[in-house]
Design a protein around this motif. Structure first.
Motif, PDB file in Angstrom:
ATOM      1  N   THR A  18       0.852  -1.178   0.000  1.00  0.00           N
ATOM      2  CA  THR A  18       0.000   0.000   0.000  1.00  0.00           C
ATOM      3  C   THR A  18       0.891   1.232   0.000  1.00  0.00           C
ATOM      4  N   VAL A  19       0.273   2.433  -0.092  1.00  0.00           N
ATOM      5  CA  VAL A  19       1.050   3.650  -0.362  1.00  0.00           C
ATOM      6  C   VAL A  19       0.660   4.772   0.606  1.00  0.00           C
ATOM      7  N   PRO A  20       1.035   4.685   1.869  1.00  0.00           N
ATOM      8  CA  PRO A  20       0.714   5.749   2.822  1.00  0.00           C
ATOM      9  C   PRO A  20       1.628   6.959   2.664  1.00  0.00           C
ATOM     10  N   SER A  21       1.163   8.086   3.185  1.00  0.00           N
ATOM     11  CA  SER A  21       1.977   9.290   3.234  1.00  0.00           C
ATOM     12  C   SER A  21       2.833   9.286   4.495  1.00  0.00           C
ATOM     13  N   ASP A  22       3.779  10.184   4.527  1.00  0.00           N
ATOM     14  CA  ASP A  22       4.777  10.296   5.592  1.00  0.00           C
ATOM     15  C   ASP A  22       4.227  10.124   7.009  1.00  0.00           C
ATOM     16  N   TYR A  23       3.292  10.983   7.417  1.00  0.00           N
ATOM     17  CA  TYR A  23       2.796  10.939   8.802  1.00  0.00           C
ATOM     18  C   TYR A  23       2.062   9.638   9.101  1.00  0.00           C
ATOM     19  N   MET A  24       1.429   9.063   8.067  1.00  0.00           N
ATOM     20  CA  MET A  24       0.709   7.814   8.286  1.00  0.00           C
ATOM     21  C   MET A  24       1.663   6.639   8.431  1.00  0.00           C
ATOM     22  N   ILE A  25       2.826   6.723   7.818  1.00  0.00           N
ATOM     23  CA  ILE A  25       3.842   5.688   8.024  1.00  0.00           C
ATOM     24  C   ILE A  25       4.265   5.696   9.496  1.00  0.00           C
ATOM     25  N   GLN A  26       4.428   6.876  10.058  1.00  0.00           N
ATOM     26  CA  GLN A  26       4.732   6.978  11.497  1.00  0.00           C
ATOM     27  C   GLN A  26       3.675   6.260  12.326  1.00  0.00           C
TER      28      GLN A  26
ATOM     29  N   LYS B 276      13.451   1.842   7.155  1.00  0.00           N
ATOM     30  CA  LYS B 276      13.260   0.503   7.709  1.00  0.00           C
ATOM     31  C   LYS B 276      11.959  -0.125   7.220  1.00  0.00           C
ATOM     32  N   TYR B 277      10.949   0.729   6.907  1.00  0.00           N
ATOM     33  CA  TYR B 277       9.641   0.195   6.540  1.00  0.00           C
ATOM     34  C   TYR B 277       9.112   0.693   5.193  1.00  0.00           C
ATOM     35  N   SER B 278       9.799   1.612   4.542  1.00  0.00           N
ATOM     36  CA  SER B 278       9.207   2.233   3.352  1.00  0.00           C
ATOM     37  C   SER B 278      10.219   2.538   2.260  1.00  0.00           C
ATOM     38  N   ILE B 279       9.699   2.570   1.019  1.00  0.00           N
ATOM     39  CA  ILE B 279      10.490   2.907  -0.162  1.00  0.00           C
ATOM     40  C   ILE B 279       9.765   4.046  -0.886  1.00  0.00           C
ATOM     41  N   PRO B 280      10.458   5.147  -1.221  1.00  0.00           N
ATOM     42  CA  PRO B 280       9.801   6.304  -1.862  1.00  0.00           C
ATOM     43  C   PRO B 280       9.073   5.935  -3.155  1.00  0.00           C
ATOM     44  N   TYR B 281       7.913   6.588  -3.342  1.00  0.00           N
ATOM     45  CA  TYR B 281       7.100   6.367  -4.548  1.00  0.00           C
ATOM     46  C   TYR B 281       6.911   7.678  -5.319  1.00  0.00           C
TER      47      TYR B 281
ATOM     48  N   ASN C   6       2.962  22.551   2.576  1.00  0.00           N
ATOM     49  CA  ASN C   6       3.269  21.161   2.893  1.00  0.00           C
ATOM     50  C   ASN C   6       4.071  20.511   1.780  1.00  0.00           C
ATOM     51  N   GLU C   7       5.143  19.843   2.154  1.00  0.00           N
ATOM     52  CA  GLU C   7       5.838  18.921   1.259  1.00  0.00           C
ATOM     53  C   GLU C   7       5.542  17.521   1.754  1.00  0.00           C
ATOM     54  N   TRP C   8       4.990  16.685   0.875  1.00  0.00           N
ATOM     55  CA  TRP C   8       4.579  15.359   1.315  1.00  0.00           C
ATOM     56  C   TRP C   8       5.349  14.279   0.545  1.00  0.00           C
ATOM     57  N   PHE C   9       5.397  13.107   1.141  1.00  0.00           N
ATOM     58  CA  PHE C   9       6.092  11.967   0.547  1.00  0.00           C
ATOM     59  C   PHE C   9       5.198  10.735   0.666  1.00  0.00           C
TER      60      PHE C   9
ATOM     61  N   LYS D 251      11.273  26.231   2.862  1.00  0.00           N
ATOM     62  CA  LYS D 251      10.150  26.789   3.616  1.00  0.00           C
ATOM     63  C   LYS D 251       8.988  25.811   3.761  1.00  0.00           C
ATOM     64  N   LEU D 252       9.164  24.607   3.246  1.00  0.00           N
ATOM     65  CA  LEU D 252       8.087  23.626   3.304  1.00  0.00           C
ATOM     66  C   LEU D 252       8.174  22.788   4.573  1.00  0.00           C
ATOM     67  N   GLN D 253       7.029  22.281   5.013  1.00  0.00           N
ATOM     68  CA  GLN D 253       6.955  21.456   6.209  1.00  0.00           C
ATOM     69  C   GLN D 253       6.358  20.097   5.871  1.00  0.00           C
ATOM     70  N   VAL D 254       6.788  19.081   6.604  1.00  0.00           N
ATOM     71  CA  VAL D 254       6.285  17.716   6.417  1.00  0.00           C
ATOM     72  C   VAL D 254       5.333  17.394   7.556  1.00  0.00           C
ATOM     73  N   TYR D 255       4.198  16.797   7.229  1.00  0.00           N
ATOM     74  CA  TYR D 255       3.244  16.412   8.266  1.00  0.00           C
ATOM     75  C   TYR D 255       3.835  15.347   9.184  1.00  0.00           C
ATOM     76  N   GLN D 256       3.495  15.457  10.457  1.00  0.00           N
ATOM     77  CA  GLN D 256       3.857  14.455  11.454  1.00  0.00           C
ATOM     78  C   GLN D 256       2.582  13.810  11.990  1.00  0.00           C
ATOM     79  N   ASP D 257       2.721  12.618  12.526  1.00  0.00           N
ATOM     80  CA  ASP D 257       1.578  11.959  13.150  1.00  0.00           C
ATOM     81  C   ASP D 257       1.195  12.737  14.407  1.00  0.00           C
ATOM     82  N   LEU D 258      -0.031  13.207  14.465  1.00  0.00           N
ATOM     83  CA  LEU D 258      -0.496  14.032  15.581  1.00  0.00           C
ATOM     84  C   LEU D 258      -1.062  13.210  16.735  1.00  0.00           C
ATOM     85  N   GLY D 259      -1.256  11.923  16.505  1.00  0.00           N
ATOM     86  CA  GLY D 259      -1.936  11.104  17.493  1.00  0.00           C
ATOM     87  C   GLY D 259      -3.436  11.132  17.254  1.00  0.00           C
ATOM     88  N   GLN D 260      -4.121  10.120  17.736  1.00  0.00           N
ATOM     89  CA  GLN D 260      -5.548   9.965  17.451  1.00  0.00           C
ATOM     90  C   GLN D 260      -6.386  11.129  17.951  1.00  0.00           C
TER      91      GLN D 260
END
Length: 361
Positions: free
Chosen positions: A91-99, A135-140, A264-267, A334-343
């Motif tokens: 599957t193909v999650p974004s950065d914060y969701m991989i966290q 450790k868990y992901s490869i860029p897409y 936002n810069e996303w991966f 000047k771009l920021q990457v989303y982080q996992d905010l918690g539920q």
């Protein structure tokens, strides 16, 4: 007589062991090939996020049948994986969701020794904060959130930052992508705050500022935003860089900018869920899609920026030098990457965005 009985029992026991062994062997095979004996790969991806011709090519080259399903948000994807049912292999999650998926033990570690195409990935996209050492992901793919405008109705100098969207002359002229994180995020940045802000006071202020934007909002939509902008249903939209690339390809009057004060810069990355059953096929697909020619073809079809350095070199100069989609170092800084905010905080973002959508129409 006893010897004959013992001999018969021994034969029955041996036969039973062979039968049980064959069942286990068959199950082991089916775990990799599927119940019909054919090799399969269960791929769970965003909508319209791969060139269909590449799936056909992969199937022909490998003999692996790809079962392809799509999702429309990271949250929907994770919910379905947790529910079980289909055992997705990639599957193909974004950065914060991989966290988040790492924390919830939903992913298998990547054996990088099996990724023969890792050498083609630009090192800028490896070892990022959301997954150190990959450790868990490869860029897409990667990209940005920004503003699309139609030069028939909006002049370039009129739009350069998020705050410009609040201009009263854009009443009923703006389309927003239907995403809580992105839309609350642009409001946070416009007030000088972080995209990963957890302050309830800041979030309430961001929502309040969005309420003031609502008179300018024509619609809040998902994938159909591309069609609407191409057909000139609105002169301005907030959307993702790849969506913008598809629009621009179909309407020469459309342009894309990344706001000067940040965005936002996303991966998006390929991962193997812990419940995967066709792991060898998953590795074959990761290597296939990162072959430079394939990655180049995929990038041209999708419109998003490729993290594959060799593939980027193969792209036409007009694409690889286009700073709308391959931004300058100054813009990237000047771009920021989303982080996992918690539920709890994620739910707060979602609730505020829902209030914005429901109480201001």
């Amino acid at each position: 007589m006893k010897k004959l009985i013992y001999a018969a029992l021994a034969i029955i026991l041996a036969t039973s062991l062979l039968w049980v062994g064959s069942i286990h062997f068959e199950r082991a095979q089916n775990a990799e090939t599927g119940t019909n004996g054919n090799k399969v790969l269960n791929l769970y991806n965003w909508g319209d996020y791969i060139d269909p011709a590449l799936i056909t090519k992969f199937e022909k080259q490998t003999g692996i049948k790809v079962n392809y399903e799509t999702f429309d948000s990271n949250e929907a994807m994770v919910t379905k994986i947790k529910q079980g049912g289909t055992s997705y292999d990639l599957t193909v999650p974004s950065d914060y969701m991989i966290q988040k998926m790492k924390k919830e033990n939903l992913l298998l570690p990547i054996h990088k020794s099996k990724i023969t195409t890792l050498k083609y990935i630009d090192k800028r996209f490896l070892n990022l904060a959301f997954d150190r050492h990959n450790k868990y992901s490869i860029p897409y793919f990667w990209g940005t959130l920004g503003i699309v405008y139609n030069d028939k109705y909006v002049k370039r100098h009129e739009i350069s930052q998020w705050n410009d969207l609040w201009n009263s002359k854009y009443r009923d002229k703006i389309m927003l992508i239907d995403s809580a994180r992105d839309i609350l995020g642009l409001s946070l940045i416009s007030q000088g705050n972080s995209l990963n802000d957890k302050s309830s006071a800041d979030l309430q202020a961001a929502k309040g500022k969005l309420d003031a934007l609502m008179p300018n909002v024509k619609a809040i939509v998902a994938d159909e935003i591309k069609m609407y902008m191409v057909q000139e249903e609105a002169p301005i939209a907030v959307t993702y860089s790849g969506e913008a690339a598809e629009m621009i390809a179909q309407n020469k009057h459309l342009h894309y900018i990344v706001p000067t004060k940040g965005s936002n810069e996303w991966f998006d990355n390929l991962v193997i869920p812990k419940t995967a059953k066709h792991i060898a096929a998953a590795y074959q697909f990761i290597n296939f899609i990162n072959q430079p020619e394939n990655a180049k073809q995929n990038a041209e079809y999708i419109g998003y920026a490729t993290p594959n350095a060799k593939a980027k070199q193969l792209l036409p100069k007009s694409i690889r030098t286009d700073q709308q989609f391959y931004p300058s170092a100054k813009t990237l800084s000047k771009l920021q990457v989303y982080q996992d905010l918690g539920q709890k905080k994620t739910q707060e973002y979602n609730d505020l965005f829902l209030e914005f959508k429901m109480t201001n129409r």
